[in-house]
Motif scaffolding. Structure first.
Motif, PDB file in Angstrom:
ATOM      1  N   VAL A  86      72.557  71.214  49.377  1.00 36.95           N
ATOM      2  CA  VAL A  86      71.408  71.064  50.264  1.00 36.95           C
ATOM      3  C   VAL A  86      71.270  69.617  50.716  1.00 36.95           C
ATOM      4  N   VAL A  87      70.712  69.468  51.896  1.00 37.50           N
ATOM      5  CA  VAL A  87      70.411  68.157  52.457  1.00 37.50           C
ATOM      6  C   VAL A  87      69.022  68.216  53.063  1.00 37.50           C
ATOM      7  N   ALA A  88      68.265  67.146  52.925  1.00 36.84           N
ATOM      8  CA  ALA A  88      66.913  67.110  53.474  1.00 36.84           C
ATOM      9  C   ALA A  88      66.553  65.686  53.837  1.00 36.84           C
ATOM     10  N   GLN A  89      65.723  65.557  54.857  1.00 34.49           N
ATOM     11  CA  GLN A  89      65.168  64.257  55.200  1.00 34.49           C
ATOM     12  C   GLN A  89      63.717  64.225  54.767  1.00 34.49           C
ATOM     13  N   SER A  90      63.234  63.030  54.461  1.00 37.48           N
ATOM     14  CA  SER A  90      61.881  62.907  53.941  1.00 37.48           C
ATOM     15  C   SER A  90      61.498  61.445  53.890  1.00 37.48           C
ATOM     16  N   THR A  91      60.188  61.183  53.879  1.00 34.09           N
ATOM     17  CA  THR A  91      59.729  59.833  53.578  1.00 34.09           C
ATOM     18  C   THR A  91      59.639  59.618  52.071  1.00 34.09           C
ATOM     19  N   GLY A  92      59.807  60.692  51.283  1.00 28.00           N
ATOM     20  CA  GLY A  92      59.831  60.503  49.831  1.00 28.00           C
ATOM     21  C   GLY A  92      59.556  61.729  48.998  1.00 28.00           C
ATOM     22  N   ASN A  93      58.362  62.301  49.091  1.00 30.96           N
ATOM     23  CA  ASN A  93      57.984  63.358  48.150  1.00 30.96           C
ATOM     24  C   ASN A  93      58.765  64.652  48.341  1.00 30.96           C
ATOM     25  N   HIS A  94      59.038  65.041  49.565  1.00 25.75           N
ATOM     26  CA  HIS A  94      59.858  66.234  49.783  1.00 25.75           C
ATOM     27  C   HIS A  94      61.258  66.010  49.222  1.00 25.75           C
ATOM     28  N   ALA A  95      61.767  64.809  49.384  1.00 25.59           N
ATOM     29  CA  ALA A  95      63.097  64.489  48.841  1.00 25.59           C
ATOM     30  C   ALA A  95      63.106  64.588  47.319  1.00 25.59           C
ATOM     31  N   ILE A  96      62.074  64.084  46.669  1.00 23.01           N
ATOM     32  CA  ILE A  96      61.971  64.210  45.212  1.00 23.01           C
ATOM     33  C   ILE A  96      61.965  65.679  44.816  1.00 23.01           C
ATOM     34  N   ALA A  97      61.162  66.466  45.523  1.00 26.72           N
ATOM     35  CA  ALA A  97      61.035  67.886  45.197  1.00 26.72           C
ATOM     36  C   ALA A  97      62.346  68.637  45.399  1.00 26.72           C
ATOM     37  N   VAL A  98      63.053  68.343  46.488  1.00 26.33           N
ATOM     38  CA  VAL A  98      64.341  69.000  46.740  1.00 26.33           C
ATOM     39  C   VAL A  98      65.358  68.579  45.676  1.00 26.33           C
ATOM     40  N   ALA A  99      65.359  67.307  45.306  1.00 26.91           N
ATOM     41  CA  ALA A  99      66.280  66.833  44.269  1.00 26.91           C
ATOM     42  C   ALA A  99      66.043  67.561  42.949  1.00 26.91           C
ATOM     43  N   LEU A 100      64.791  67.737  42.573  1.00 35.90           N
ATOM     44  CA  LEU A 100      64.480  68.436  41.322  1.00 35.90           C
ATOM     45  C   LEU A 100      64.865  69.914  41.401  1.00 35.90           C
ATOM     46  N   ALA A 101      64.590  70.542  42.548  1.00 34.25           N
ATOM     47  CA  ALA A 101      64.933  71.955  42.711  1.00 34.25           C
ATOM     48  C   ALA A 101      66.444  72.153  42.715  1.00 34.25           C
ATOM     49  N   ALA A 102      67.170  71.221  43.348  1.00 35.45           N
ATOM     50  CA  ALA A 102      68.629  71.315  43.375  1.00 35.45           C
ATOM     51  C   ALA A 102      69.204  71.168  41.973  1.00 35.45           C
ATOM     52  N   ARG A 103      68.662  70.246  41.200  1.00 43.42           N
ATOM     53  CA  ARG A 103      69.121  70.078  39.816  1.00 43.42           C
ATOM     54  C   ARG A 103      68.881  71.351  39.007  1.00 43.42           C
ATOM     55  N   ALA A 104      67.712  71.972  39.226  1.00 42.37           N
ATOM     56  CA  ALA A 104      67.376  73.183  38.474  1.00 42.37           C
ATOM     57  C   ALA A 104      68.282  74.353  38.829  1.00 42.37           C
ATOM     58  N   THR A 105      68.787  74.372  40.063  1.00 46.41           N
ATOM     59  CA  THR A 105      69.627  75.488  40.507  1.00 46.41           C
ATOM     60  C   THR A 105      71.115  75.150  40.480  1.00 46.41           C
ATOM     61  N   GLY A 106      71.455  73.917  40.090  1.00 45.25           N
ATOM     62  CA  GLY A 106      72.851  73.523  39.985  1.00 45.25           C
ATOM     63  C   GLY A 106      73.529  73.205  41.298  1.00 45.25           C
ATOM     64  N   LEU A 107      72.754  72.906  42.333  1.00 46.65           N
ATOM     65  CA  LEU A 107      73.325  72.570  43.630  1.00 46.65           C
ATOM     66  C   LEU A 107      73.387  71.056  43.821  1.00 46.65           C
TER      67      LEU A 107
END
Length: 338
Positions: A86-107
């Motif tokens: 996955v790839v996402a743009q963000s000023t910060g918080n969405h990026a943190i959330a996507v990073a955590l979700a990706a780690r949880a799903t192994g992506l």
């Protein structure tokens, strides 16, 4: 502060495909996987606002913001469909959330941030194991980088404004707030939500459908993207001035959030930098809540205008990922409403 008045009506064609039922389903999907954050009351803030405020403390959410809700839903759906990353743009918080979700799903995850991103948020993304790419300082530059990474790596984009899972996920914070107030024997007349790219206000509109309460948006004077979109009849890019509310710096509202919210939002308040700073101090010193400037923008709007919204007003404090240096810089004068 300035206020734009809107009307209450049904959402537009694209937004009409989403509704309160979608938020309810998202609540069930997220049960036990995100924290049911508390709703905080504070007599001092009630006195300042001239009404009862119900503060939804999403600054205490996993990842430090409500963005965890939508990102988890979106990334899990992509993982189940066989996504390569996955790839996402963000000023910060969405990026943190996507990073955590990706780690949880192994992506694997690549997060595209502005060059002036807040160091605290950069550190949290790196702690989650995601890759960071910096691209300019405006939304268009980050979007172009996301498209390039999609082509080069074959990753799926998790857009913070246009992804339907993200929007309904953000709406679960408002849905929880409504339910928590009802459990205390109360009933909200309005809810105030900050506006950046628009997922928070759109989700709030979905969650509030059929509840008989007004949804009020708050955005910085420096970046009035939603106000400009309403006046223009659709999303437009606005000249982005500086604001300490880094989470509200997107210079263009997303088309899906605009479609969902522009006829439903009761009003939009634009907030000065001085008011944002004062609200951040007030939350810390009166309510003992450490919030970031984006959340303080909503609180500032409530403190100045909530008495006109009704007897019971909810405020979604969307996050708490704030730089320690910013907090200490705002405390010496202690110019806080009292």
């Amino acid at each position: 502060m300035h206020e734009h008045e809107g009307g209450l009506a049904d959402v537009g064609a694209e937004g009409s495909r989403l509704g309160r039922d979608d938020v309810d389903r998202a609540v069930r999907r997220l049960a036990g996987r995100v924290w049911r954050t508390p709703v905080v009351r504070c007599d001092r803030l009630d006195a300042l606002a001239g009404t009862r405020l119900w503060l939804k403390a999403e600054n205490l959410q996993r990842g430090g913001s409500f963005k965890t809700r939508g990102a988890l839903l979106a990334v899990e759906r992509l993982a189940a469909a066989g996504s390569r990353g996955v790839v996402a743009q963000s000023t910060g918080n969405h990026a943190i959330a996507v990073a955590l979700a990706a780690r949880a799903t192994g992506l694997p995850a690549v997060l595209v941030l502005p060059e002036d991103a807040v160091p605290t948020k950069i550190d949290l993304i790196r702690e989650a194991g995601a890759e960071i790419v910096f691209a300019g300082t405006v939304l268009a530059e980050r979007m172009a980088m996301v498209e390039s990474i999609q082509v080069l790596r074959g990753y799926d984009a998790v857009d913070p404004y246009q992804n339907r899972d993200v929007v309904v996920g953000q709406g679960t914070a408002t849905a929880e707030l409504i339910g928590q107030v009802a459990a205390e024997g109360g009933r909200l007349d309005a809810v105030v939500v900050p506006i950046g790219g628009g997922s928070a206000i759109a989700g709030a509109c979905l969650a509030a459908a059929g509840e008989g309460l007004a949804v009020v948006g708050a955005e910085p004077d420096a970046v009035p993207a939603f106000t400009a979109a309403v006046r223009a009849g659709g999303p437009v890019t606005v000249p982005a001035g500086y604001t300490i509310a880094d989470g509200l710096r997107p210079d263009r509202i997303g088309s899906l959030p605009f479609d969902l919210a522009h006829r439903t939002v009761a009003s939009v308040v634009t907030v000065s930098e001085t008011a944002i700073e004062g609200a951040l101090r007030a939350a810390l010193l009166h309510a003992r809540l450490l919030i970031e400037p984006a959340a303080a923008t909503a609180l500032a709007a409530a403190l100045d205008h909530a008495s006109g919204f009704g007897a019971d007003v909810g405020v979604v404090l969307t996050g708490g990922n704030v730089e320690a240096s910013l907090v200490t810089s705002l405390l010496p004068g202690l110019d806080v409403p009292s």
